[in-house]
Design a protein around this motif. Structure first.
Motif, short mmCIF file in Angstrom:
data_model
loop_
_atom_site.label_atom_id
_atom_site.label_comp_id
_atom_site.label_asym_id
_atom_site.label_seq_id
_atom_site.Cartn_x
_atom_site.Cartn_y
_atom_site.Cartn_z
N ILE A 80 0.86 -1.24 -0.04
CA ILE A 80 -0.09 -0.12 -0.09
C ILE A 80 0.95 1.22 0.07
O ILE A 80 1.81 1.46 0.88
N THR A 81 0.63 2.10 -0.93
CA THR A 81 1.67 3.28 -0.93
C THR A 81 0.84 4.56 -1.19
O THR A 81 -0.34 4.57 -1.61
N VAL A 82 1.58 5.56 -0.95
CA VAL A 82 1.15 6.90 -1.37
C VAL A 82 2.17 7.66 -2.45
O VAL A 82 3.29 7.09 -2.52
N GLY A 83 1.53 8.65 -3.26
CA GLY A 83 2.35 9.43 -4.07
C GLY A 83 2.75 10.84 -3.38
O GLY A 83 2.13 11.28 -2.58
N PRO A 84 3.89 11.49 -3.86
CA PRO A 84 4.26 12.58 -3.11
C PRO A 84 3.33 13.77 -3.20
O PRO A 84 3.29 14.65 -2.25
N THR A 85 2.58 13.75 -4.20
CA THR A 85 1.62 14.91 -4.31
C THR A 85 -0.01 14.62 -3.80
O THR A 85 -0.76 15.42 -3.47
N ARG A 143 4.72 14.99 0.21
CA ARG A 143 6.11 15.27 0.23
C ARG A 143 6.73 16.24 1.38
O ARG A 143 7.72 16.33 1.62
N ASP A 144 5.71 17.01 1.62
CA ASP A 144 6.22 17.93 3.04
C ASP A 144 6.34 17.39 4.23
O ASP A 144 7.12 18.16 4.93
N ALA A 145 5.87 16.29 4.37
CA ALA A 145 6.05 15.40 5.70
C ALA A 145 6.50 14.18 5.83
O ALA A 145 7.11 13.84 6.84
N MET A 146 6.88 13.76 4.48
CA MET A 146 7.53 12.39 4.52
C MET A 146 8.98 12.62 5.13
O MET A 146 9.73 13.41 4.92
#
Length: 336
Positions: A226-231, A282-285
């Motif tokens: 299970i993933t997410v993208g930076p945007t 991407r701001d919190a990763m």
């Protein structure tokens, strides 16, 4: 998860809360209306639909309302019909029925049936035999039911089906046997119908690679990660974390691992500023995290997990999946 007699045992606590607040405590384990519903409803319906041509009923016991109510009806209207108990391994009811003994209760993963005590309303007079069915048998039977008949049923239905098949295979002549699909399987899609959950529990063994990929709980190459993208926004990441029961997700961009977003990172980023939940991932990763090649030793992995609760496993530049402390424990448990 405490036993009877403990002040926080759910039945005792429910009764206490009802008394304090003037509420009605249903008490399914001691309420005579429970078996009465099955004596006046379930049992007559079964006989009617079977046109009274019936040899046995296979059922499970939770509160014992079903077995008690159906048993009472059969005793009066169809005494020739056998009742057979399907019981999870670990429950005390199999030995109680077969031997008249009450032993120590164990644990099981099948939900809704099996007990570590005899309910007050229980009446097993009509039960002629009990079968102890393992979790593995139950899950396999439920999945077979879906595969062969297209019926999506719950884990306890697998227990009942497995016991019914055992009973039928022991007979020397054809019998007409009824059992139950107790509930829908849509509540178990992340459990018994999920190969990776079954693997975590030790019910499925996948092909081994001989390296750290054997410890990856959700292999990326099998589309299990299970993933997410930076945007993606942080609310999306939080929803996926919550729904999956994970604490971290890989952040993928054009097939490449670019970061990991964790519950802790989200908390630190948005605390005091809840409006930031709409900010991009991407701001919190975390962009600085442990990466290990698949060929690294288990010793090195365990040492790294003392520093960070997860490690990204790589094959060159290709992401293989995350290994968490829980994944290591699952791996070690499978070595027992």
């Amino acid at each position: 998860d405490v036993g009877r007699g403990h002040p926080e045992y759910y039945q005792d606590l429910g009764q206490q809360v009802a008394e304090e607040r003037g509420a009605y405590f249903i008490n399914q384990f001691g309420n005579p209306d429970n078996p009465l519903a099955h004596e006046t409803g379930t049992a007559p319906e079964i006989l009617e639909q079977m046109q009274s041509d019936l040899d046995a009923i296979v059922l499970g016991v939770g509160s014992s309302g079903t077995v008690t109510g159906i048993g009472r009806y059969l005793k009066e209207h169809a005494p020739q019909v056998d009742m057979v108990l399907a019981d999870p391994v670990g429950s005390i009811l199999t030995d109680y029925v077969n031997k008249g003994e009450i032993g120590e209760g164990g644990s099981w993963l099948v939900e809704g049936i099996g007990e570590d005590f005899i309910p007050d309303i229980a009446d097993f007079e009509k039960v002629v035999k009990a079968y102890a069915i393992s979790d593995a048998e139950s899950f396999a039977a439920a999945r077979e039911l879906l595969r062969m008949e297209g019926i999506l049923a719950g884990s306890s239905s697998g227990t009942l089906l497995a016991a019914a098949l055992k009973y039928c295979r022991e007979q020397t002549e054809a019998k007409r046997v009824v059992t139950f699909a107790c509930d829908t399987g849509n509540k178990y899609l992340s459990k018994l119908y999920n190969d990776f959950w079954l693997e975590d529990q030790g019910f499925i063994e996948r092909e081994t690679c001989g390296d750290l990929r054997d410890l990856v709980g959700r292999p990326h190459g099998e589309r299990a990660t299970i993933t997410v993208g930076p945007t993606d926004v942080l609310t999306t990441a939080h929803n996926r974390l919550r729904n999956a029961g994970f604490s971290q997700l890989p952040v993928m961009d054009d097939g490449k691992l670019v970061g990991v977003v964790t519950e802790d990172a989200i908390i630190q980023f948005v605390y005091g500023h809840p409006d930031l939940m709409t900010a991009p991932v991407r701001d919190a990763m975390e962009s600085a995290f442990i990466k290990l090649d698949k060929s690294e030793s288990l010793n090195n992995l365990v040492a790294m997990l003392r520093v960070q609760p997860y490690a990204a496993i790589m094959d060159g530049d290709e992401f293989q999946g995350l290994i968490t402390r829980s994944d290591v424990l699952n791996y070690l448990r499978r070595q027992m």
